[in-house]
Design an enzyme around this catalytic site. Structure first.
Site, short mmCIF file in Angstrom:
data_model
loop_
_atom_site.label_atom_id
_atom_site.label_comp_id
_atom_site.label_asym_id
_atom_site.label_seq_id
_atom_site.Cartn_x
_atom_site.Cartn_y
_atom_site.Cartn_z
N SER A 7 35.52 31.77 39.74
CA SER A 7 35.67 33.18 39.39
C SER A 7 36.87 33.34 38.47
O SER A 7 38.00 33.03 38.85
CB SER A 7 35.87 34.02 40.66
OG SER A 7 36.34 35.29 40.29
N HIS A 30 31.66 32.67 37.11
CA HIS A 30 31.48 33.93 37.83
C HIS A 30 32.41 34.99 37.25
O HIS A 30 33.61 34.79 37.16
CB HIS A 30 31.78 33.70 39.31
CG HIS A 30 31.50 34.86 40.21
ND1 HIS A 30 30.23 35.17 40.68
CD2 HIS A 30 32.32 35.80 40.73
CE1 HIS A 30 30.30 36.23 41.45
NE2 HIS A 30 31.56 36.64 41.51
N ASP A 32 33.65 38.85 37.53
CA ASP A 32 33.73 39.99 38.43
C ASP A 32 34.03 41.27 37.67
O ASP A 32 35.12 41.44 37.14
CB ASP A 32 34.84 39.76 39.47
CG ASP A 32 34.44 38.73 40.51
OD1 ASP A 32 33.37 38.90 41.12
OD2 ASP A 32 35.19 37.75 40.70
N MET A 34 34.57 45.24 37.89
CA MET A 34 34.95 46.26 38.89
C MET A 34 35.28 47.56 38.19
O MET A 34 35.98 47.56 37.17
CB MET A 34 36.19 45.79 39.66
CG MET A 34 36.03 44.46 40.34
SD MET A 34 37.56 44.00 41.17
CE MET A 34 37.09 42.38 41.80
N HIS A 63 28.87 39.57 38.33
CA HIS A 63 28.84 40.30 39.60
C HIS A 63 29.32 41.72 39.34
O HIS A 63 30.50 41.94 39.08
CB HIS A 63 29.77 39.54 40.57
CG HIS A 63 29.95 40.17 41.90
ND1 HIS A 63 30.92 39.73 42.79
CD2 HIS A 63 29.31 41.19 42.52
CE1 HIS A 63 30.86 40.47 43.89
NE2 HIS A 63 29.91 41.35 43.76
N MET A 65 30.42 45.04 40.44
CA MET A 65 30.94 45.86 41.55
C MET A 65 31.18 47.26 40.99
O MET A 65 32.32 47.71 40.83
CB MET A 65 32.22 45.23 42.09
CG MET A 65 31.95 44.02 42.97
SD MET A 65 33.41 43.01 43.23
CE MET A 65 33.32 41.98 41.78
N MET A 137 28.78 38.61 50.36
CA MET A 137 30.24 38.71 50.28
C MET A 137 30.85 38.29 51.61
O MET A 137 30.46 38.78 52.66
CB MET A 137 30.67 40.15 49.96
CG MET A 137 30.27 40.68 48.60
SD MET A 137 30.83 39.67 47.21
CE MET A 137 32.61 39.69 47.42
N ASP A 175 30.48 34.45 48.18
CA ASP A 175 31.63 34.86 47.37
C ASP A 175 32.73 35.44 48.25
O ASP A 175 32.49 36.42 48.94
CB ASP A 175 31.15 35.91 46.35
CG ASP A 175 32.22 36.36 45.37
OD1 ASP A 175 33.32 35.78 45.35
OD2 ASP A 175 31.92 37.31 44.61
C1 DX5 Z 1 36.02 39.63 45.06
C2 DX5 Z 1 35.29 38.90 43.99
C3 DX5 Z 1 35.37 37.43 44.10
C4 DX5 Z 1 36.76 36.87 43.98
C5 DX5 Z 1 36.81 35.61 44.78
O1 DX5 Z 1 35.72 40.99 44.99
O2 DX5 Z 1 33.92 39.25 43.98
O3 DX5 Z 1 34.50 36.79 43.18
O4 DX5 Z 1 37.14 36.57 42.68
O5 DX5 Z 1 38.12 35.16 44.85
P1 DX5 Z 1 38.60 34.12 45.95
O6 DX5 Z 1 37.79 32.87 45.78
O7 DX5 Z 1 40.04 33.92 45.63
O8 DX5 Z 1 38.38 34.76 47.30
ZN ZN Z 2 32.51 38.06 42.76
#
Ligand code: DX5
Ligand code: ZN
Length: 215
Positions: A7, A30, A32, A34, A63, A65, A137, A175
């Site tokens: 990620s 990956h 993320d 947000m 991903h 969010m 998650m 994840d």
């Molecule tokens: C959290 C993200 C994850 C995050 C994981 O909301 O969706 O992808 O980056 O990070 P680690 O591996 O550090 O928990």
């Molecule tokens: Zn993620």
């Protein structure tokens, strides 16, 4: 073999190109996204995905969010995402199905995501229609570096069984809080793809960390 998806949330965004290069031995990247609404944090968006696409051939696992993710399917597809995953909690089912239909039409792979609170059975209608990935998650989404929620392990196993029953070929991704120890538990519970942010970018030897996560 288990796929590893580092990620980039744990990357240095001033050195994103170099930090993507550092994880080139992994399988997927990956990303993320947000929106500050679905989760309290704001991360990156469409222009960054477009720049990443121009920089790497890695499979881009995006991903989302975000609230009402259907609004962004076209933009992220055109930016070069290979797979988009949308949260089951982010809109009403008809809108989520419409977003998945649009992904299909645009030729991007389709994923659905469950927050820790969401029951595994919620995926059944989506497995019945056909999706490429279920993402579970194992932290509350929003931030990297949190601890793995071990109470999600039975859910990973339950999702594995549901996928095998309703949609064989669909991948199961985990994840949040994945490190060498929790990766082993996830693999045993039936995960196909493991996302890891801090366990990869916090490692002194990144290729060795990726290999160790694969098991
Ligand atoms: C959290 C993200 C994850 C995050 C994981 O909301 O969706 O992808 O980056 O990070 P680690 O591996 O550090 O928990
Ligand atoms: Zn993620």
């Amino acid at each position: 073999m288990t796929k590893i998806a580092p990620s980039i949330l744990s990357a240095d965004f001033c050195r994103l190109g170099e930090d993507i290069q550092k994880v080139s031995s992994a399988d997927w990247l990956h990303v993320d996204v947000m929106d500050g609404m679905f989760v309290p944090n704001i991360s990156i968006g469409v222009p960054v995905v477009k720049s990443i696409r121009a920089h790497t051939d890695m499979f881009l696992d995006v991903h989302l969010m975000v609230e009402k993710p259907g609004r962004y399917v076209k933009a992220f597809s055109q930016a070069g995402a290979d797979l988009l995953s949308i949260h089951l909690e982010a809109d009403m089912p008809p809108a989520l199905h419409a977003a998945l239909d649009e992904m299909e039409a645009l030729g991007v792979k389709k994923g659905i995501v469950l927050r820790p609170i969401t029951a595994p059975e919620a995926v059944i209608p989506y497995l019945q229609r056909g999706v490429d990935l279920v993402l579970v998650m194992t932290v509350e989404p929003g931030f990297g570096g949190q601890s793995f929620m071990a109470d999600q392990l039975p859910k990973i196993s339950a999702l594995r069984a549901l996928i095998d029953q309703y949609c064989p070929g669909c991948l199961l991704e985990v994840d949040g809080g994945v490190n060498v120890e929790t990766a082993r538990l996830c693999r045993q519970a039936g995960a196909d793809v493991l996302v890891a942010g801090s366990a990869v970018y916090g490692a002194a030897d990144i290729p060795a960390a990726i290999a160790a996560l694969r098991g």
